[in-house]
Design a protein around this motif. Structure first.
Motif, PDB file in Angstrom:
ATOM      1  N   ASP A  36     -67.971  16.132 -86.927  1.00 13.91           N
ATOM      2  CA  ASP A  36     -67.274  16.494 -88.163  1.00 13.91           C
ATOM      3  C   ASP A  36     -68.250  16.503 -89.335  1.00 13.91           C
ATOM      4  O   ASP A  36     -69.230  15.759 -89.344  1.00 13.91           O
ATOM      5  CB  ASP A  36     -66.147  15.499 -88.461  1.00 13.91           C
ATOM      6  CG  ASP A  36     -65.005  15.626 -87.486  1.00 13.91           C
ATOM      7  OD1 ASP A  36     -64.844  16.714 -86.906  1.00 13.91           O
ATOM      8  OD2 ASP A  36     -64.275  14.638 -87.294  1.00 13.91           O
ATOM      9  N   LYS A  40     -65.403  15.530 -94.230  1.00  8.98           N
ATOM     10  CA  LYS A  40     -64.300  14.863 -93.538  1.00  8.98           C
ATOM     11  C   LYS A  40     -64.635  13.396 -93.248  1.00  8.98           C
ATOM     12  O   LYS A  40     -63.759  12.527 -93.296  1.00  8.98           O
ATOM     13  CB  LYS A  40     -63.992  15.598 -92.228  1.00  8.98           C
ATOM     14  CG  LYS A  40     -63.467  17.012 -92.433  1.00  8.98           C
ATOM     15  CD  LYS A  40     -63.085  17.661 -91.110  1.00  8.98           C
ATOM     16  CE  LYS A  40     -62.502  19.062 -91.348  1.00  8.98           C
ATOM     17  NZ  LYS A  40     -62.075  19.716 -90.084  1.00  8.98           N
ATOM     18  N   ARG A  44     -62.787   9.582 -94.456  1.00  9.00           N
ATOM     19  CA  ARG A  44     -62.273   8.845 -93.305  1.00  9.00           C
ATOM     20  C   ARG A  44     -62.827   7.432 -93.261  1.00  9.00           C
ATOM     21  O   ARG A  44     -62.124   6.489 -92.868  1.00  9.00           O
ATOM     22  CB  ARG A  44     -62.632   9.598 -92.022  1.00  9.00           C
ATOM     23  CG  ARG A  44     -61.965   9.035 -90.764  1.00  9.00           C
ATOM     24  CD  ARG A  44     -62.542   9.677 -89.521  1.00  9.00           C
ATOM     25  NE  ARG A  44     -62.438  11.127 -89.583  1.00  9.00           N
ATOM     26  CZ  ARG A  44     -63.241  11.948 -88.907  1.00  9.00           C
ATOM     27  NH1 ARG A  44     -64.212  11.468 -88.147  1.00  9.00           N
ATOM     28  NH2 ARG A  44     -63.078  13.249 -89.009  1.00  9.00           N
ATOM     29  N   GLN A  50     -60.252  11.809-100.667  1.00  3.35           N
ATOM     30  CA  GLN A  50     -60.361  13.260-100.561  1.00  3.35           C
ATOM     31  C   GLN A  50     -60.322  13.919-101.927  1.00  3.35           C
ATOM     32  O   GLN A  50     -61.110  14.844-102.204  1.00  3.35           O
ATOM     33  CB  GLN A  50     -59.226  13.803 -99.686  1.00  3.35           C
ATOM     34  CG  GLN A  50     -59.296  13.427 -98.226  1.00  3.35           C
ATOM     35  CD  GLN A  50     -58.206  14.085 -97.411  1.00  3.35           C
ATOM     36  OE1 GLN A  50     -57.651  15.117 -97.797  1.00  3.35           O
ATOM     37  NE2 GLN A  50     -57.885  13.501 -96.269  1.00  3.35           N
TER      38      GLN A  50
END
Length: 539
Positions: A36, A40, A44, A50
């Motif tokens: 990824d 992302k 995480r 975000q």
């Protein structure tokens, strides 16, 4: 491409002091392990949200920030990028101006993605940054309602997500299969098709060997394409996820709610799960919050009935009851009524279960049994709010009836629904639950019974065509029985006369029965005799 394109997002954030060197190294390690991008991985790992990531990159790299939840996207723009490519790179085409295509992306520095998009579209790609969650929701909302249902069922069958009957499924597995793209697409397209067909309800019904899906259109259920039964668990899990319900609970009834936007129309969905011997039965009630028809004429009140009803609405106090079985249009009649009389000079307050449509200028309250907000308790509270008009979603018990009568006798106009077959039956129903006859005779000013009949399809005049799914009918209108109180009716109530006696007395004073009203619509060429007989069988 932007001057920051040769940098990774990690380097950009580190240079700006948003993340530490240790966090960057840990994120790079995770990036190599999972494949990824850092866009992302960083959220995480909890190093940055975000939203903060998108806002920071937008500001520092001078890249437009698009909040996809606020965007209306033209379907022709969506057609420029196929769904598989959009999901591969987490990208959503948003707007085209001449040869420039603005695309919302998670990883705006991915030059390979931009090159492939240029190759596919033949357009100049202008990246804009959005969050991963915004992109995922937009992909599901927009792409998941496009295509052919049979193709979607085939993709479901090819997905290997089926569950054998009786197989125990772990909660995490239910969560996973409920979020798989083929399952998401099937459920979204099912809802979209129902909305486009004008359905009021979706029924998902497990049988011994099949999974039946039916849409209720104009009051009648119609069979739809059936997915293989082994996907029941995945479909049920998806609907529970959308409804914020317990996906592991399948032995008890559950009720939930979904809010969606289909073709730029807000749709409110009430969901009910009921355990059966073959699995959970699901019924989804669709409420198109942007399309309620609020004109009294438009709902079918015409001629004498319209004149009588308007006269009742002009009264300063008293109770107007609207009766009929479930699905007969009672709530729409109430909404039409309060909308008709709504004005800056009046205070109108409602208590509903639930609030189905938002009405401007009207205070609306919703029953909530979790905090003991019942119809009766809500109605008592409303009386302390200095209302002129009160709308009660339903009179279910003697307590609510007594408070409504008290409100009417103290100078308020009260509109409420009741479940009875005809207008006269409303009187005996209230007497049966313990309301005194003298209170009914002095507070109620009129009772309206109603049904909905299907209208002949205008495209084929009832012969059957593609527009009406070969039924010959499309759309519905109301037929009404208008019982306006007079001295004779009040006298009959005081001596507890039967509903048949009250009905005959009302007819002798000019009341048209439901069937008579329906036959007038038949004479006008609006519907068929069989349709009127179907909804007035008790007569």
């Amino acid at each position: 491409m932007n001057k920051y394109a040769k940098k990774t997002v990690g380097e950009l954030l580190f240079e700006k002091g948003t993340i530490t060197r240790e966090q960057l190294e840990q994120a790079r390690s995770e990036e190599k392990k999972t494949g990824d991008s850092l866009f992302k991985v960083l959220p995480r790992l909890g190093f940055i949200s975000q939203e903060q990531l998108a806002d920071t990159v937008s500001e520092q790299a001078s890249i437009p920030r698009i909040e996809l939840g606020n965007q209306k996207i033209d379907p022709q723009v969506l057609d420029l990028i196929p769904e598989d490519l959009a999901r591969k790179y987490s990208v959503v085409p948003v707007m085209r101006i001449a040869n420039n295509l603005t695309c919302a992306m998670v990883d705006v520095f991915n030059v390979h993605a931009v090159d492939e998009l240029v190759l596919k579209t033949g357009l100049v790609i202008e990246p804009a940054i959005s969050t991963e969650d915004e992109i995922k929701k937009a992909l599901d909302d927009h792409y998941m309602v496009r295509g052919n249902m049979q193709d979607v069922i085939k993709s479901l069958d090819d997905s290997k997500l089926g569950v054998n009957e009786g197989e125990e499924i772990a909660i995490h597995r239910l969560q996973d299969i409920g979020e798989e793209p083929p399952v998401v697409k099937f459920v979204n397209m099912m809802i979209s098709n129902a909305v486009n067909d004008g359905a009021s309800d979706i029924h998902i019904e497990p049988e011994e060997r099949t999974l039946s899906i039916r849409f209720r259109v104009d009051g009648v259920l119609h069979q739809q394409a059936q997915p293989p039964k082994q996907f029941r668990a995945a479909i049920i899990s998806r609907i529970k996820i959308m409804s914020s319900l317990d996906i592991a609970e399948h032995r008890k009834p559950q009720d939930g709610r979904i809010r969606m936007e289909i073709a730029n129309r807000p749709i409110d969905i009430r969901v009910s799960f009921l355990p059966t011997v073959y699995g959970e039965n699901v019924v989804m009630r669709l409420l198109d919050t942007g399309s309620i028809n609020l004109g009294l004429e438009q709902i079918g009140l015409l001629n004498e009935n319209l004149t009588k009803f308007r006269a009742l609405l002009d009264r300063p106090n008293g109770i107007i009851l609207v009766t009929g079985p479930t699905g007969s249009g009672k709530t729409t009649t109430l909404y039409s009524s309060v909308s008709t009389i709504n004005s800056p000079e009046l205070s109108i307050v409602t208590i509903e279960d639930p609030v189905e449509y938002r009405l401007p200028g009207i205070r609306q309250t919703q029953v909530d049994l979790k905090v003991d907000l019942t119809f009766a308790r809500g109605l008592r509270a409303i009386l302390r709010q200095d209302p002129d008009v009160i709308m009660v979603g339903e009179i279910r018990d003697a307590e609510t009836a007594q408070i409504a009568i008290q409100a009417a006798l103290t100078g308020h106009l009260v509109l409420a629904t009741l479940h009875t077959n005809n207008a006269a039956g409303a009187i005996t129903r209230l007497l049966d639950i313990g309301v005194e006859p003298f209170l009914l005779s002095s507070s109620i000013i009129g009772v309206v019974a109603q049904r909905l009949v299907r209208l002949f399809c205008k495209a084929c005049d009832g012969r059957g065509c593609k527009s009406c799914s070969a039924t010959g009918y499309k759309g519905r209108t109301g037929i009404y029985e208008m019982l306006v109180f007079n001295e004779q009716i009040r006298s009959l109530i005081l001596r507890k006369a039967s509903s048949d006696e009250i009905h005959r007395a009302a007819v002798s004073h000019g009341m048209k029965s439901l069937r008579d009203c329906g036959m007038e619509k038949v004479a006008e060429g609006l519907t068929g005799k069989e349709e009127v007989f179907r909804v007035t069988q008790e007569e």
